[in-house]
Design a protein around this motif. Structure first.
Motif, mmCIF file in Angstrom:
data_model
loop_
_atom_site.group_PDB
_atom_site.id
_atom_site.type_symbol
_atom_site.label_atom_id
_atom_site.label_comp_id
_atom_site.label_asym_id
_atom_site.label_seq_id
_atom_site.Cartn_x
_atom_site.Cartn_y
_atom_site.Cartn_z
ATOM 1 N N LEU A 34 22.698 -20.276 -43.775
ATOM 2 C CA LEU A 34 22.968 -19.118 -44.610
ATOM 3 C C LEU A 34 24.124 -18.309 -44.044
ATOM 4 C CD1 LEU A 34 19.642 -19.226 -43.857
ATOM 5 C CD2 LEU A 34 19.600 -17.667 -45.787
ATOM 6 N N TYR A 36 25.269 -14.176 -44.147
ATOM 7 C CA TYR A 36 24.931 -12.815 -44.494
ATOM 8 C C TYR A 36 26.172 -11.954 -44.296
ATOM 9 C CZ TYR A 36 19.860 -13.634 -44.370
ATOM 10 O OH TYR A 36 18.582 -14.067 -44.623
ATOM 11 N N LYS A 38 27.353 -7.910 -43.642
ATOM 12 C CA LYS A 38 26.801 -6.647 -43.165
ATOM 13 C C LYS A 38 27.880 -5.574 -43.085
ATOM 14 C CE LYS A 38 24.232 -4.574 -39.353
ATOM 15 N NZ LYS A 38 25.121 -3.414 -39.250
ATOM 16 N N GLY A 43 21.633 -2.863 -43.388
ATOM 17 C CA GLY A 43 21.075 -4.160 -43.081
ATOM 18 C C GLY A 43 21.921 -5.271 -43.672
ATOM 19 N N PRO A 44 21.857 -6.472 -43.100
ATOM 20 C CA PRO A 44 22.592 -7.604 -43.666
ATOM 21 C C PRO A 44 22.079 -7.939 -45.062
ATOM 22 C CG PRO A 44 21.792 -8.091 -41.448
ATOM 23 C CD PRO A 44 21.118 -6.831 -41.886
ATOM 24 N N PHE A 89 27.522 -12.782 -40.705
ATOM 25 C CA PHE A 89 26.630 -13.493 -39.796
ATOM 26 C C PHE A 89 26.290 -14.857 -40.381
ATOM 27 C CE2 PHE A 89 25.627 -10.504 -36.528
ATOM 28 C CZ PHE A 89 25.752 -9.252 -37.107
ATOM 29 N N LEU A 99 14.896 -18.351 -38.556
ATOM 30 C CA LEU A 99 16.351 -18.384 -38.504
ATOM 31 C C LEU A 99 16.882 -17.922 -37.152
ATOM 32 C CD1 LEU A 99 17.212 -16.817 -41.990
ATOM 33 C CD2 LEU A 99 17.336 -19.232 -41.338
ATOM 34 N N PHE A 101 20.490 -16.482 -35.547
ATOM 35 C CA PHE A 101 21.709 -15.846 -36.036
ATOM 36 C C PHE A 101 22.834 -15.960 -35.019
ATOM 37 C CE2 PHE A 101 20.563 -13.557 -39.910
ATOM 38 C CZ PHE A 101 19.185 -13.667 -39.891
ATOM 39 N N GLY A 102 24.048 -16.072 -35.530
ATOM 40 C CA GLY A 102 25.224 -15.981 -34.689
ATOM 41 C C GLY A 102 25.535 -14.540 -34.357
ATOM 42 N N THR A 103 26.590 -14.344 -33.570
ATOM 43 C CA THR A 103 26.953 -13.000 -33.120
ATOM 44 C C THR A 103 27.824 -12.264 -34.117
ATOM 45 O OG1 THR A 103 28.762 -14.005 -31.887
ATOM 46 C CG2 THR A 103 26.741 -13.521 -30.663
ATOM 47 N N ARG B 42 26.575 -7.984 -30.031
ATOM 48 C CA ARG B 42 25.723 -9.171 -30.007
ATOM 49 C C ARG B 42 25.191 -9.454 -31.401
ATOM 50 N NH1 ARG B 42 21.708 -9.319 -25.010
ATOM 51 N NH2 ARG B 42 21.724 -11.476 -25.697
ATOM 52 N N GLY B 43 24.658 -10.637 -31.574
ATOM 53 C CA GLY B 43 24.092 -11.023 -32.864
ATOM 54 C C GLY B 43 22.715 -10.438 -33.062
ATOM 55 N N LEU B 44 22.032 -10.945 -34.043
ATOM 56 C CA LEU B 44 20.681 -10.488 -34.351
ATOM 57 C C LEU B 44 19.686 -11.262 -33.497
ATOM 58 C CD1 LEU B 44 20.916 -10.302 -38.235
ATOM 59 C CD2 LEU B 44 21.295 -8.489 -36.578
ATOM 60 N N PHE B 88 20.476 -1.425 -32.899
ATOM 61 C CA PHE B 88 20.221 -1.308 -34.330
ATOM 62 C C PHE B 88 19.050 -2.227 -34.638
ATOM 63 C CE2 PHE B 88 21.251 0.279 -38.308
ATOM 64 C CZ PHE B 88 21.490 -0.690 -39.258
ATOM 65 N N LEU B 90 16.347 -3.933 -37.089
ATOM 66 C CA LEU B 90 16.248 -4.370 -38.477
ATOM 67 C C LEU B 90 14.901 -5.027 -38.732
ATOM 68 C CD1 LEU B 90 19.798 -5.856 -38.587
ATOM 69 C CD2 LEU B 90 19.010 -4.155 -40.213
ATOM 70 N N GLN B 102 15.674 -14.544 -45.961
ATOM 71 C CA GLN B 102 15.052 -13.330 -45.447
ATOM 72 C C GLN B 102 15.803 -12.133 -46.016
ATOM 73 O OE1 GLN B 102 14.599 -13.225 -41.159
ATOM 74 N NE2 GLN B 102 13.879 -15.336 -41.093
ATOM 75 N N PHE B 104 16.599 -8.101 -45.619
ATOM 76 C CA PHE B 104 16.626 -7.106 -44.560
ATOM 77 C C PHE B 104 16.509 -5.688 -45.093
ATOM 78 C CE2 PHE B 104 17.588 -9.324 -40.635
ATOM 79 C CZ PHE B 104 17.981 -10.566 -41.093
ATOM 80 N N GLY B 105 15.904 -4.832 -44.270
ATOM 81 C CA GLY B 105 15.881 -3.404 -44.551
ATOM 82 C C GLY B 105 17.181 -2.751 -44.128
ATOM 83 N N PRO B 106 17.284 -1.431 -44.327
ATOM 84 C CA PRO B 106 18.533 -0.722 -44.024
ATOM 85 C C PRO B 106 18.766 -0.506 -42.535
ATOM 86 C CG PRO B 106 16.883 0.796 -44.830
ATOM 87 C CD PRO B 106 16.299 -0.572 -44.978
#
Lengths: 111, 113
Positions: A34, A36, A38, A43-44, A89, A99, A101-103, B42-44, B88, B90, B102, B104-106
């Motif tokens: 996927l 995303y 942002k 949020g994404p 992302f 999932l 995620f990348g950075t 950094r990523g999630l 941050f 999420l 998925q 996501f919220g704000p």
């Protein structure tokens, strides 16, 4: 250990040109991919996805390409617009409920 | 339609203070729920996920904890915040079946001073 990598932290593109964002993953068992988008302090939001049985999925100006042998995923935006400026992302995993995620890559589209 | 809420939107807390972030989902039943953190540059990073009430899985060791007291409520907590907890946060949800994404919220921006 990062299972999904986005090696370009930033990308600048002129308005109207093509934006190409790249992503690599390490686990050959991943079946779901996927992208995303942002914006700051938000949020994404889901942009586009592709499953492992396909090598291309297109939605308007956005196209995702999957090269499973290279474990490589890319997002093409044509033509790029200033409103596309955001952090993108890449995410991958065995399913959408699991999932990695990348950075992220920060895309700036210059008017 | 389904919506996801997070609060507060922004939080500034001193080191050593407790934390409680709340996430609620509307318009769906028995969702999978997730807490992610995005630290600077950094990523999630997945922190916790839950497939049902009272069922919590932790992905990384840390001083945070999560709880799911109701089907559509997911809470992230800490007894004593560290500087490194800044980031941050999420919350996300996913339908219990199917290949949907998925959602996501704000997000909540937490700054620990």
């Amino acid at each position: 250990d990062q299972q999904v990598k986005q090696n370009s932290p930033s990308l600048s593109v002129q308005e109207g040109r093509i934006s190409i964002l790249n992503c690599d993953y390490t686990n050959s068992m991943f079946d779901y991919f996927l992208w995303y988008k942002k914006y700051p302090a938000e949020g994404p939001t889901f942009l586009i996805s592709i499953s492992s049985i396909k090598d291309k999925n297109e939605d308007g100006r956005f196209t995702v390409f999957l090269n499973k042998s290279a474990k490589h995923l890319s997002l093409h935006i044509v033509p790029s617009q200033p409103g596309d400026s955001a952090v993108y992302f890449c995410a991958s995993g065995p399913g959408a409920n699991n999932l990695f995620f990348g950075t992220g890559t920060r895309l700036t589209v210059i008017p | 339609s389904q919506t996801i809420h997070q609060w507060p939107a922004t939080l500034v807390q001193p080191v050593g203070s407790p934390l409680s972030l709340e996430c609620t989902v509307e318009g769906t039943s028995n969702p999978n729920l997730y807490w992610y953190r995005q630290a600077a540059g950094r990523g999630l990073q997945l922190l916790f996920y839950s497939v049902g009430i009272g069922q919590i899985s932790s992905e990384v060791p840390q001083n945070l904890s999560a709880s799911r007291p109701q089907d559509r409520q997911f809470i992230l907590s800490s007894k004593k915040l560290l500087l490194s907890d800044s980031g941050f946060y999420l919350c996300a949800w996913h339908p219990p079946a199917g290949q949907e994404t998925q959602y996501f919220g704000p997000g909540t921006r937490l700054l620990v001073l």
